[in-house]
Design an enzyme around this catalytic site. Sequence first.
Site, short mmCIF file in Angstrom:
data_model
loop_
_atom_site.label_atom_id
_atom_site.label_comp_id
_atom_site.label_asym_id
_atom_site.label_seq_id
_atom_site.Cartn_x
_atom_site.Cartn_y
_atom_site.Cartn_z
N HIS A 294 -24.51 35.08 -7.71
CA HIS A 294 -24.48 33.66 -7.13
C HIS A 294 -25.81 32.92 -7.54
CE1 HIS A 294 -26.43 35.35 -3.57
NE2 HIS A 294 -26.83 34.04 -3.38
N HIS B 239 -30.17 39.53 -9.00
CA HIS B 239 -30.69 38.15 -8.89
C HIS B 239 -31.95 38.06 -9.70
CE1 HIS B 239 -27.45 38.02 -6.23
NE2 HIS B 239 -28.03 38.26 -5.12
N ARG C 251 -5.27 43.48 3.40
CA ARG C 251 -4.48 44.57 4.33
C ARG C 251 -3.78 44.27 5.54
NH1 ARG C 251 -8.42 49.72 4.27
NH2 ARG C 251 -9.50 48.01 5.08
N LYS D 80 -36.97 41.24 3.00
CA LYS D 80 -36.64 40.67 4.23
C LYS D 80 -37.58 40.85 5.38
CE LYS D 80 -31.71 41.94 2.79
NZ LYS D 80 -31.26 40.85 2.47
N LYS E 135 -20.83 41.36 -6.90
CA LYS E 135 -21.83 42.51 -6.84
C LYS E 135 -21.35 43.28 -5.47
CE LYS E 135 -26.04 41.84 -5.09
NZ LYS E 135 -26.39 41.76 -3.78
N LYS F 40 -27.11 28.56 -8.57
CA LYS F 40 -27.96 27.83 -7.73
C LYS F 40 -28.40 26.22 -8.75
CE LYS F 40 -29.60 31.30 -4.39
NZ LYS F 40 -29.40 30.81 -3.04
N GLU G 186 -37.10 36.36 2.13
CA GLU G 186 -36.12 36.16 3.19
C GLU G 186 -36.59 36.25 4.68
OE1 GLU G 186 -31.70 37.05 1.89
OE2 GLU G 186 -32.72 38.73 1.44
#
Length: 478
Positions: A173, A235, A46, A326, A143, A177, A211
């Site tokens: 993704h 995933h 945009r 996380k 996604k 890997k 993570e």
Amino acid sequence: IPVDNFDLVIFGGTGDLARRKILPGLFRRFRAGQMPEDARVIAAARSEHDDASYRSEIEAAIKEFGGAESKDRKGLKAFLERLHYVAVDARGDGGWQQLKDLMRDGVVRAFYFSVAPGLFGDLAERLHTHGIADRDSRLVVEKPFGRDLKSARALNATLADHFNEDQIYRIDHYLGKETVQNLMAVRFANVLFEPLWNSHYVDHIQITVAETVGVGGRGSYYDKSGAMRDMVQNHLMQLLCLIAMEPPNQFEADAVRDEKLKVIRALQPIDSHHIVRGQYEASEKTASYREDVENPKSTTESFIALRATIANWRWAGVPFYLRTGKRLKARSSEINVVFKDLGHSIFEGDEARHRNVLTIRLQPNEGIDLQVTIKEPGPGGMRLIDVPLDMTFAQALGDEADDVTDAYERLIMDVIRGNQTLFMRGDEVEAAWAWTDPLIEGWEARHDVPKVYDTGSSGPEDSLMLMHRDGRRWRDIK
Ligand code: BG6
């Protein structure tokens, strides 16, 4: 080997994903000589940019996220010349003619929808009404592919109005890997593993994607998703499929995806006591989940652990323990195939209790190793120790950003090659939601409140109990 010449249009070409992953990834392919010299990348978004201002924005992004290779100033300059910018109005007519004029005949046309799914329909329709996309074009979508079965079906239907399934590349993704692909090579190119790859020899399987980061600036998206929708539905389930699927008869897109789909369809419903949800607490330096998402009453999970089972002959009775979260103690993703104890051991006492474990490490230090038991060297008698038989072929990748980029660049090249093997098919995504929907509805109906866990821990205590109750334990996150 360069791929065929292409024009790649990235809708959302100024967005976070384009700046962090897609363009640095393409730059690396360019430097590696895989992107043809005159291939074109056309960003469509945009904002008002011209080619020059867009190029300088991407130059900065590549310097920030492109790793050591971005120091190649000459290469970077040549790559930036491949970039163009068109301002388009996704819901109007503005810019579409300019886009059409830029596209060349006789090269692969690929369109990357790196935008909110609410725009997919508008973009797909305009690509057709303006005669930009045709039967040979390819479409890449990111996604989240929906937030439940109903919305995923609607998205699939929207895309199907304009594109055939063999033109649609749904990115996960994780499938790009390096070790994820190695997993298939190890399983299907060796005689050693297949005979053991079943409930007779495998005690259980663990899949951990841990993570250290929090939800960062993505709080408003994340709080509506949670770990189940953000990580498990895509995933972790993809990893589970590759571990559990039957051997496809050939390494070809539909053969592989047919087998993955069978796994998803064979996943059993899960009782609530086999699911543990968690939310991270604040630490001295970092905020709590609820602070991060600015929602003091949030009941969205930033951690989830669950015990899944697959109802088929190969896996009857073998639990698959999945966890992701996380702000855990380390960034570490691995799959562990834990084999059973020997039926009888000739060694006594403690010496008898050793197990073979096949570990597939996704990150960091990508690699595969097999824990085997040997005699401890030395004169001390028959003492047994476990040692890793290291099967790391890929060189460990550099920093965190690098390995994500690596997955993206590989997948984008697959799009240009027209290879859908590492992309999710529409029915797979729907089947995955069909499995997760009732689990999510279940905890929503119970008004389940996630258990808190310390930042830097391995998740809530209850997730440890999930395995302890079965007489098993998680591998350390390290
Ligand atoms: C994304 C999730 O798909 O994957 C993020 O939306 C997550 O929440 C990321 O952080 C993890 O990817 P990687 O490659 O860093 O493990």
